[in-house]
Design an enzyme around this catalytic site. Structure first.
Site, PDB file in Angstrom:
ATOM      1  N   ASN A 284      -2.054  -6.909   3.057  1.00 57.54           N
ATOM      2  CA  ASN A 284      -2.449  -8.316   3.172  1.00 57.54           C
ATOM      3  C   ASN A 284      -3.089  -8.746   1.851  1.00 57.54           C
ATOM      4  OD1 ASN A 284      -3.507 -10.794   3.797  1.00 57.54           O
ATOM      5  ND2 ASN A 284      -5.001 -10.039   5.284  1.00 57.54           N
ATOM      6  N   TRP A 285      -2.321  -9.455   1.060  1.00 57.27           N
ATOM      7  CA  TRP A 285      -2.780  -9.810  -0.291  1.00 57.27           C
ATOM      8  C   TRP A 285      -3.793 -10.954  -0.282  1.00 57.27           C
ATOM      9  CZ3 TRP A 285       2.410  -9.836  -3.586  1.00 57.27           C
ATOM     10  CH2 TRP A 285       3.005  -8.565  -3.487  1.00 57.27           C
ATOM     11  N   LYS A 286      -3.916 -11.630   0.839  1.00 53.83           N
ATOM     12  CA  LYS A 286      -4.857 -12.762   0.963  1.00 53.83           C
ATOM     13  C   LYS A 286      -4.583 -13.794  -0.150  1.00 53.83           C
ATOM     14  CE  LYS A 286      -7.937  -9.645   3.292  1.00 53.83           C
ATOM     15  NZ  LYS A 286      -9.268  -9.294   3.748  1.00 53.83           N
TER      16      LYS A 286
ATOM     17  N   GLY B 246      -6.254  -4.683   2.924  1.00 53.92           N
ATOM     18  CA  GLY B 246      -6.509  -5.844   2.082  1.00 53.92           C
ATOM     19  C   GLY B 246      -6.663  -5.428   0.627  1.00 53.92           C
ATOM     20  N   GLY B 247      -7.910  -5.185   0.225  1.00 49.29           N
ATOM     21  CA  GLY B 247      -8.227  -4.897  -1.177  1.00 49.29           C
ATOM     22  C   GLY B 247      -7.346  -3.828  -1.811  1.00 49.29           C
TER      23      GLY B 247
HETATM   24  P1  PGA Z   1      -9.799  -4.968   3.420  1.00 48.97           P
HETATM   25  O1  PGA Z   1      -9.068  -6.134   4.273  1.00 48.97           O
HETATM   26  O2  PGA Z   1      -8.861  -3.784   3.420  1.00 48.97           O
HETATM   27  O3  PGA Z   1     -10.022  -5.544   2.059  1.00 48.97           O
HETATM   28  O4  PGA Z   1     -11.076  -4.652   4.135  1.00 48.97           O
HETATM   29  C1  PGA Z   1      -8.344  -5.835   5.434  1.00 48.97           C
HETATM   30  C2  PGA Z   1      -7.798  -7.095   6.035  1.00 48.97           C
HETATM   31  O5  PGA Z   1      -8.475  -8.128   6.000  1.00 48.97           O
HETATM   32  O6  PGA Z   1      -6.673  -7.110   6.573  1.00 48.97           O
END
Ligand code: PGA
Length: 261
Positions: A14-16, A242-243
């Site tokens: 999930n690249w956001k 995410g990150g």
């Molecule tokens: P994160 O995000 O790995 O940066 O904690 C996970 C997500 O929001 O799907």
């Protein structure tokens, strides 16, 4: 008695709201390359920002990649006067095959409620997209001992219109809100307990075989270092990342850990 085979793991990146025109393409190409070696053992999906979907779809296609292209959101209407929104048909037109709904940032920053999330999930399924329903408790809820109660409510409300035969197109991502982007991760035991409770809720709403086949990803500060221990838990079927999904080597290590599981 041998225990039933675990469902095939699925890793999502999930690249956001990150990357740009050039870096999104490079990242997608890197994921396509590393994921090609695990294609028979794990599913890999990436969720880039909307503006880059089409170019990434074309790049994945050109590379003959099995990486699934995903979107971070969609809207419930087919078309019309909904300024700023994006329909399921537009996503499919850009090569999207899977979509996130109910991500904690949309629940808590954009204030999406369970009814809208359920409607988005229904819209995606009706369009033939796979849906990843994200659920998870806040720190306050966890400290009050409400983890299972909150995930149960979010699942019952999110899946309220889903029919048993549609469940194979649904993935659930358990993402404790306090673990997202914070560097704090649920312990493998805590993740297992939450996933087991989620599977029991799905079994009671649908049936046991469908619940056993459901893929439940863990999300929340998953890294190359902690992925294997979390994904080795019996009810954990991959990760939503995410990150670490923005760093090609780290994401590749997480994908490889899933395939080795
Ligand atoms: P994160 O995000 O790995 O940066 O904690 C996970 C997500 O929001 O799907």
């Amino acid at each position: 008695m041998t225990s039933p085979a675990k469902p095939r793991p699925i890793i999502g990146g999930n690249w956001k709201m990150n990357t740009d025109h050039t870096s999104s393409l490079a990242l997608a190409q890197a994921v396509a390359k590393t994921s090609s070696t695990v294609a028979d053992k794990a599913d890999v999906a990436i969720f880039p920002p909307f503006p880059y979907l089409l170019q990434i779809s074309q790049a994945l296609c050109a590379a003959g990649s099995k990486v699934m292209l995903g979107a971070q959101d969609l809207y419930i209407a087919e078309k019309g006067a909904f300024t700023g929104e994006i329909s399921a048909a537009m996503l499919k037109d850009c090569g999207v095959r899977t979509v996130l709904v109910g991500h904690s940032e949309r629940r808590h920053i954009i204030h999406e409620g369970d009814d809208l999330i359920a409607a988005k999930l229904d819209t995606a399924l009706a369009a033939g997209l796979q849906v990843v329903l994200c659920v998870g408790e806040t720190l306050h809820q966890r400290e009050a001992g409400e983890t299972d109660h909150i995930t149960e409510l979010q699942i019952e409300r999110g899946l309220k219109h889903v029919k048993t035969e549609q469940l194979s197109h649904v993935v659930i991502a358990y993402e404790p809100v306090w673990a997202i982007g914070t560097g704090k991760t649920a312990s493998p035991d805590d993740a297992q307990n939450a996933h087991n409770a989620i599977r029991a809720v799905v079994a009671s709403m649908f049936d046991k075989p469908s619940a056993a086949n459901l893929r439940i990803q863990y999300g929340g500060s998953v890294t190359a270092a902690n992925a294997a221990s979390i994904m080795s838990q019996p009810d954990v079927n991959g990760a939503l990342v995410g990150g670490a999904s923005l760093k090609p080597e780290d994401f590749a290590a997480i994908v490889n850990a899933a395939a080795a599981n």
